[in-house]
Structure formats: structure tokens, C-alpha cells
Design a protein around this motif. Structure first.
Motif, mmCIF file in Angstrom:
data_model
loop_
_atom_site.group_PDB
_atom_site.id
_atom_site.type_symbol
_atom_site.label_atom_id
_atom_site.label_comp_id
_atom_site.label_asym_id
_atom_site.label_seq_id
_atom_site.Cartn_x
_atom_site.Cartn_y
_atom_site.Cartn_z
ATOM 1 N N VAL A 1 0.767 -0.946 0.200
ATOM 2 C CA VAL A 1 -0.077 -0.094 -0.100
ATOM 3 C C VAL A 1 0.842 1.271 0.093
ATOM 4 C CG1 VAL A 1 -1.762 1.310 1.339
ATOM 5 C CG2 VAL A 1 -2.111 -1.107 0.885
ATOM 6 N N ALA A 2 2.185 1.239 0.567
ATOM 7 C CA ALA A 2 2.965 2.283 0.845
ATOM 8 C C ALA A 2 3.372 2.669 -0.619
ATOM 9 C CB ALA A 2 4.041 2.041 1.716
ATOM 10 N N MET B 1 -7.296 -11.361 4.538
ATOM 11 C CA MET B 1 -6.575 -10.666 3.290
ATOM 12 C C MET B 1 -7.457 -9.310 2.900
ATOM 13 S SD MET B 1 -3.759 -10.640 2.216
ATOM 14 C CE MET B 1 -2.158 -11.154 2.685
ATOM 15 N N PHE B 2 -8.684 -9.661 2.810
ATOM 16 C CA PHE B 2 -9.726 -8.547 2.101
ATOM 17 C C PHE B 2 -10.138 -7.625 3.471
ATOM 18 C CE2 PHE B 2 -11.245 -11.077 -1.228
ATOM 19 C CZ PHE B 2 -11.204 -10.243 -2.415
ATOM 20 N N ASN B 3 -10.074 -8.166 4.532
ATOM 21 C CA ASN B 3 -10.271 -7.240 5.840
ATOM 22 C C ASN B 3 -8.964 -6.296 6.002
ATOM 23 O OD1 ASN B 3 -12.500 -7.505 7.232
ATOM 24 N ND2 ASN B 3 -12.293 -9.671 7.736
ATOM 25 N N THR B 4 -7.831 -6.977 5.624
ATOM 26 C CA THR B 4 -6.605 -6.133 5.981
ATOM 27 C C THR B 4 -6.659 -5.223 4.689
ATOM 28 O OG1 THR B 4 -5.651 -8.232 6.769
ATOM 29 C CG2 THR B 4 -3.990 -6.514 6.246
ATOM 30 N N ILE C 1 -9.504 0.470 -4.072
ATOM 31 C CA ILE C 1 -8.584 -0.719 -4.760
ATOM 32 C C ILE C 1 -9.013 -0.743 -6.522
ATOM 33 C CG2 ILE C 1 -8.011 -3.071 -5.049
ATOM 34 C CD1 ILE C 1 -8.650 -3.544 -2.091
ATOM 35 N N GLU C 2 -8.204 -0.435 -7.287
ATOM 36 C CA GLU C 2 -8.637 -0.500 -8.616
ATOM 37 C C GLU C 2 -7.564 -1.575 -9.411
ATOM 38 O OE1 GLU C 2 -10.364 0.343 -11.225
ATOM 39 O OE2 GLU C 2 -11.606 1.336 -9.983
ATOM 40 N N ALA D 1 -3.992 4.359 -0.427
ATOM 41 C CA ALA D 1 -3.644 4.249 0.977
ATOM 42 C C ALA D 1 -4.836 5.042 1.776
ATOM 43 C CB ALA D 1 -2.469 4.932 1.476
ATOM 44 N N LYS D 2 -5.298 4.518 2.820
ATOM 45 C CA LYS D 2 -6.295 5.149 3.790
ATOM 46 C C LYS D 2 -5.699 6.472 4.167
ATOM 47 C CE LYS D 2 -9.712 3.791 6.340
ATOM 48 N NZ LYS D 2 -10.720 2.847 5.467
ATOM 49 N N ASN D 3 -6.618 7.431 4.153
ATOM 50 C CA ASN D 3 -6.401 8.728 4.567
ATOM 51 C C ASN D 3 -6.114 8.986 5.884
ATOM 52 O OD1 ASN D 3 -5.864 10.892 2.988
ATOM 53 N ND2 ASN D 3 -8.047 10.864 2.068
#
Ligand code: HEM
Ligand code: FES
Lengths: 105, 426
Positions: free
Chosen positions: B142-143, B378-381, B389-390, B424-426
Motif C-alpha cells: 500500500v505504501a 486478506m480482504f479485511n486487511t 482498490i482498482e 492508501a487510507k487517508n
């Protein structure tokens, strides 16, 4: 040969021979009873192999573990004589066991 | 009418690989059980008929479940019951010494050992590790803002989880990973004479043998220790060789299939309108997502059986010696079972738990509880760490016109790669 007496969800009755070492679930499905779904194949994770055991014979069976108790507690049809048939191993000592397939949740 | 269309070869045709569902729909009008022209075997596409075969281990042997129905029998079947002949020829079958091909008592015995492995309580005990490890892998990608899901996340993740559960020493895990990555797929459509290569399996078996001997002497809390000290229902002890075969198969069986399920499911999460948001807001829907994807795009397309007695499937007479393709993916889209919208994605479809993406009956996938837990974790994470996600349009084309490459296997259904863009999450 040792056998069990089975009643399915429509009230049909059958006598099925026991093969020692097989699970009760296998005993029932191998005899062709489709209403015991047994979706997880005996991994103690679906509760679709739910049966009722004749009250007087419950004590002959192995104890329930936590997983079995937990799964059964989620069923709408749980009774005091409920068991998951995949968790029960057959032996000749269980000759005459009376088993009823529980309704599907 | 459909008979006029030339029949395609399920085992080698690359177009069938890209869209096996179109092939099964081509074949469905020939009946739920039909004889192939390309190979001497039956193709079962009907849901009820597949379940009937899978639930009849008395008449149907699993001996060819890995080897497949693509090859003629290595002997001439004689009479109405060929069970003894099958056992005499077991060593001629690929995987004939693996649990998935066993029959009768030998299978029941091994299955009794397996049934202790992925119980709900064991999976719960392992939850923290699964979650921690997922966090670590996902936060890294994600980073970066993007990843290739199959090789960077899914495959190493499932390898690590099963290695940890079994108790494979940390220093050996990367060796296994490399070996598995080197080997060809199971059921390769590009190598019709020898579609399943066992070299990685044999390599892993050597290590498993050593671990099992070590654990028998000094048991720990892992699955290998449990196996090393387990007994069959009649109280006897399994041979070491049986344990090695089982441990090896458990390790290998869940690699590709689980990893592919994550990628197959991700396609739906991204491209089904509104689904990603719905799942982000209500995580309790994730299990329903997985079941519907297992139905529509399960990672095992088919398994195989061999009639060892004269028998029937529905009204079709099946003589001993007949090989049968049990087309799980076709049964899971059978309109007689699922209705006219069988090919559509529908969250919370009635009766969804009865799909046969994990098979049914005595050989039902033993790793199903683990596979579900891995993919849900995995989906939860991913949802925790991202806002969106695209699917990468530069790799796979725009929505509505995506292009994917599939693993060239007649067993596995899954993408070779899936490139994602991660916000990434804001
Ligand atoms: C989404 C992931 C998976 C799918 C779609 C899948 C599918 C299947 C299917 C269809 C079968 C039945 C084969 C037959 O009846 O001939 C099977 C058997 C099996 N699977 Fe899986 N599998 C998955 C993941 C796993 C995992 C993670 C493991 C182990 C860690 C595993 C271990 C096994 C074993 C041991 C068997 C053989 C059981 C027996 O023969 O009694 N699977 N799998
Ligand atoms: S068969 Fe699933 S819990 Fe018994």
C-alpha cells in the motif's frame, strides 16, 4: 453384523450396517441418504451433518468437544440429544443405535 | 443442432482455458452427463449429477482424481467390478500415493487424521498470526500504491500461513517457495503427455520426512507434531510413509488454489458495481462474497472419478472402467440448480453454501476452512489499509474490456497475475 436404525427428515426408516472406524456421517451418506448434506466433509465446520440420538443411548457416545458444541448452538434445531454425525466414530459396540437426521437450518 | 459444432478439447484448448464456462455451456445441451468425442470419458455438467458421483465412493474410485480422465486405463477392465484391478495398477497413477486418490479404509483412516487439522478452534488460535502477517505484507504494498496480487501477496501469504501452522522451520520456507515457483502447474494443458509434474512434491516430501521424525521424538504444538503422534480410529499408528505423503499433500494442495481464490474474488470486488463499498461498510458480507466467487469462479474447475463397478449417474448407465470428468465449475452454474441467473454474481444467493467449489462427499476439500480464513483475512486487511482498490488498466485494459492471463491448467482456474492500484487510507 452390527447396525444402526436411521430415520430421515421425511420419516423414512432404514437399517444400516456399521463399518467400524467409519464416522456416523459416512455411514449415513454412503447408504445414500441425501438429506444429510455434510457439506464440509467431516471437518467439524458446517453443522450440516446434524442428527438426534435416542436419549437413552447418548451416554454410549464420545464426549462433545468445544467446536462441536459451538456449531450445534448455532442451529435453530438444536435439542438436548443433538450431535454432529461426523464427530462420531462407529464401532460394533454401537449396535442398535437409533439416529434421526435433524432438519436443515 | 449443437452437435454440429466441432467439440473443443477440454484438456488442451487455450480458448477453453480463457473461458471454460463457455465450453461448459456449449456442452450442456448434450445433457447433464455426456460422452466426449475428444476423449473416452464422460463429462458431467449437471449439479445433481456431480453431487451424485461425488457422494458415491462405493462405485466411483478417486484413483484418477489427479491423473485426470484424459488418459486410457493402463489395463483392460474385466467384469462388473474392477476394484481389485484398480488397486493392482495404483502405482501407474500420478498421485496414486496421495490422499486425494485414496479409496475405502485407507482413505477413511487418513481422513480421520486430517479432520483434526483445521478445526474452528485451531483456526481461531492461529488468527492473530494470520492477521499480523497480512498486515505486514499489505502495508508494504500500500505504501508503494500498487502490487501484483498473485505473486507479491497471495502466493507467499498462503505458503507462509500453512508453513507456520504445520511447523515448517522458518529457514526452510523460502527453499520451498522457490521450488514451488519453479515447478509447472498441476494439470498443464501445454504438456498433454505428462500434465502433472511431481518434482516439487518429491522435494518437499524429503523435508517432511525429516521433520516428522524429529517431531515424533520431540513433539511441539504444531500440525506436524500432531500428525507424528496421531493414531487411526482403530488405535494403530500410521506408517511414516503415509504421514510424509499426507503432510506433503497438505502443504502443496493449498498453495495455488487458495492464492487464486483471492485474485478471482478481487476481480469481482473491483468490477461489480457498488460491491467494494458495500463490503467495506459491512465486513460481515465478506463470507458471502467468498461463497459466491467459489461458485462462479472457484479455483478448481473439475475433478475426476473412475467407475469401479457397473453403476449409473442419473439415468445414464455407467459401466465399470468408465472415467468421469466431474465439472465442478459447470455444476456451479447449472441453471436447473441455480436458476436462469446462474451466470450472474449475486451476493447472498439462496442456498449458496451448497456450491461444490470445494467438492462434496468423502474427499471434500480438507483445507476449505483454512482457505476461507486466509482470503477473508486478506480482504479485511486490504479494506483497513486502503480507501480504494482498482485493477490496473494499463495491465488489464479498461473496465468492461479487461484482459487476463490464466494459469495453463485443466484443474486450476486462476489468473497468472493481477495488477492492482491501491489508494492508501487517508
Ligand atoms: C480456494 C481454495 C481451494 C479450493 C477451491 C480447493 C478445492 C478442492 C477440491 C475441489 C477438492 C476435492 C477433490 C476431489 O474430490 O477429487 C480438494 C481436496 C483437498 N484439498 Fe483443497 N482446495 C482449496 C484449498 C485447500 C487448502 C488451503 C488445503 C490445505 C491446506 C487443501 C487441501 C486439500 C486436501 C488435503 C484435499 C484432499 C481431501 C481428500 O482427498 O480427502 N485445499 N480441494
Ligand atoms: S460434515 Fe460438516 S460439521 Fe460434520
Amino acid at each position: 453384523m452390527a447396525h444402526i436404525y436411521l430415520t430421515d427428515t421425511e420419516g423414512r426408516e432404514a437399517t444400516i450396517d456399521i463399518i467400524a472406524g467409519n464416522s456416523l456421517m459416512q455411514t449415513i451418506t454412503d447408504a445414500g441418504f441425501d438429506d444429510l448434506l455434510a457439506i464440509c466433509g467431516g471437518m467439524c465446520s458446517c453443522a450440516t451433518c446434524h442428527v438426534y440420538i435416542d436419549e437413552g443411548q447418548l451416554a454410549q457416545l464420545s464426549q462433545m468437544n468445544e467446536d462441536e458444541q459451538e456449531l450445534l448452538s448455532l442451529s435453530d434445531y438444536q435439542q438436548d440429544n443433538s450431535r454432529l454425525s461426523c464427530q462420531l466414530r462407529m464401532s460394533d459396540a454401537l449396535d442398535g443405535l437409533r439416529v434421526t437426521i435433524a432438519p436443515a437450518d | 443442432m449443437n452437435q454440429a459444432i466441432k467439440e473443443r478439447d477440454y484438456f488442451t484448448d487455450h480458448d477453453v482455458l480463457l473461458d471454460p464456462y463457455a465450453y461448459f455451456e456449449e456442452m450442456r445441451p448434450r445433457g447433464p452427463v455426456c460422452q466426449l468425442e475428444t476423449h473416452d470419458c464422460l463429462l458431467v455438467t449437471g449439479f445433481d449429477e456431480c453431487v451424485e458421483v461425488l457422494r458415491n465412493p462405493t462405485d466411483f474410485s478417486s484413483l484418477n482424481s489427479l491423473a485426470s480422465s484424459a488418459f486410457p486405463l493402463p489395463f483392460t477392465p474385466e467384469g462388473s467390478d474392477i476394484s481389485a484391478q484398480l488397486e493392482q495398477n495404483r502405482d501407474k497413477y500420478i498421485g496414486g500415493d496421495m490422499v486425494v486418490t485414496y479409496d475405502d479404509t485407507r482413505h477413511t483412516n487418513i481422513r480421520a487424521l486430517i479432520s483434526l487439522m483445521f478445526t474452528p478452534s485451531r483456526l481461531k488460535a492461529n488468527e492473530a498470526f494470520m492477521r499480523e502477517y497480512a498486515e505486514k505484507m499489505v502495508s508494504d504494498v500500500v505504501a508503494r500504491g500498487r502490487c501484483e496480487l498473485v505473486h507479491e501477496i497471495a502466493t507467499p501469504y498462503v505458503t507462509m500461513v500453512i508453513a507456520d501452522l504445520m511447523g515448517v522451520p522458518a529457514e526452510d520456507r523460502s527453499v520451498f517457495e522457490e521450488k514451488i515457483a519453479e515447478g509447472q502447474t498441476v494439470g498443464s494443458i501445454d504438456d498433454p503427455d505428462s500434465p502433472t509434474d511431481m518434482s516439487a512434491v518429491l522435494f518437499i516430501a524429503e523435508y517432511m520426512g525429516r521433520y516428522l521424525q524429529e517431531r515424533a521424538a520431540k513433539p511441539g504444538a504444531d500440525l506436524l507434531s500432531e500428525l507424528a503422534t496421531a493414531s487411526y480410529p482403530d488405535g494403530t499408528k500410521p506408517d511414516l510413509i503415509e504421514l510424509i505423503s499426507l503432510a506433503t499433500f497438505m502443504f502443496a494442495a493449498g498453495q495455488d488454489t487458495s492464492a487464486k481464490l483471492l485474485a478471482n474474488a478481487m476481480r469481482y470486488v473491483v468490477d461489480e458495481p457498488g460491491l467494494q463499498q458495500q463490503l467495506r461498510e459491512d465486513r460481515k458480507l465478506i463470507p458471502f462474497l467468498l461463497e459466491e466467487v467459489l461458485r462462479l469462479e472457484g479455483s478448481s474447475k473439475a475433478t475426476h472419478r473412475l467407475a469401479r463397478r457397473d453403476t449409473t449417474i442419473g439415468d445414464t448407465k455407467v459401466p465399470a472402467g468408465t472415467q468421469v470428468i466431474v465439472a465442478l465449475a459447470a455444476a456451479n452454474r447449472d441453471p436447473r440448480r441455480w436458476g436462469e441467473d446462474a451466470n450472474e454474481f449475486k451476493l447472498k444467493r439462496p442456498g449458496i453454501k451448497q456450491h461444490i467449489g470445494f467438492g462434496r462427499g468423502s474427499h471434500t476439500c480438507a483445507g476449505a476452512p483454512l482457505a476461507r480464513a486466509e482470503v477473508a483475512t486478506m480482504f479485511n486487511t486490504f479494506f483497513d489499509r486502503t480507501d480504494n482498490i482498482e485493477i490496473s488498466a494499463s495491465h488489464h485494459g479498461a473496465k468492461g474490456a479487461r484482459r487476463y492471463e490464466f494459469e495453463p491448467s485443466f484443474i486450476i482456474r486462476g489468473m497468472d497475475n493481477l495488477h492492482l492500484e491501491l489508494q492508501a487510507k487517508n
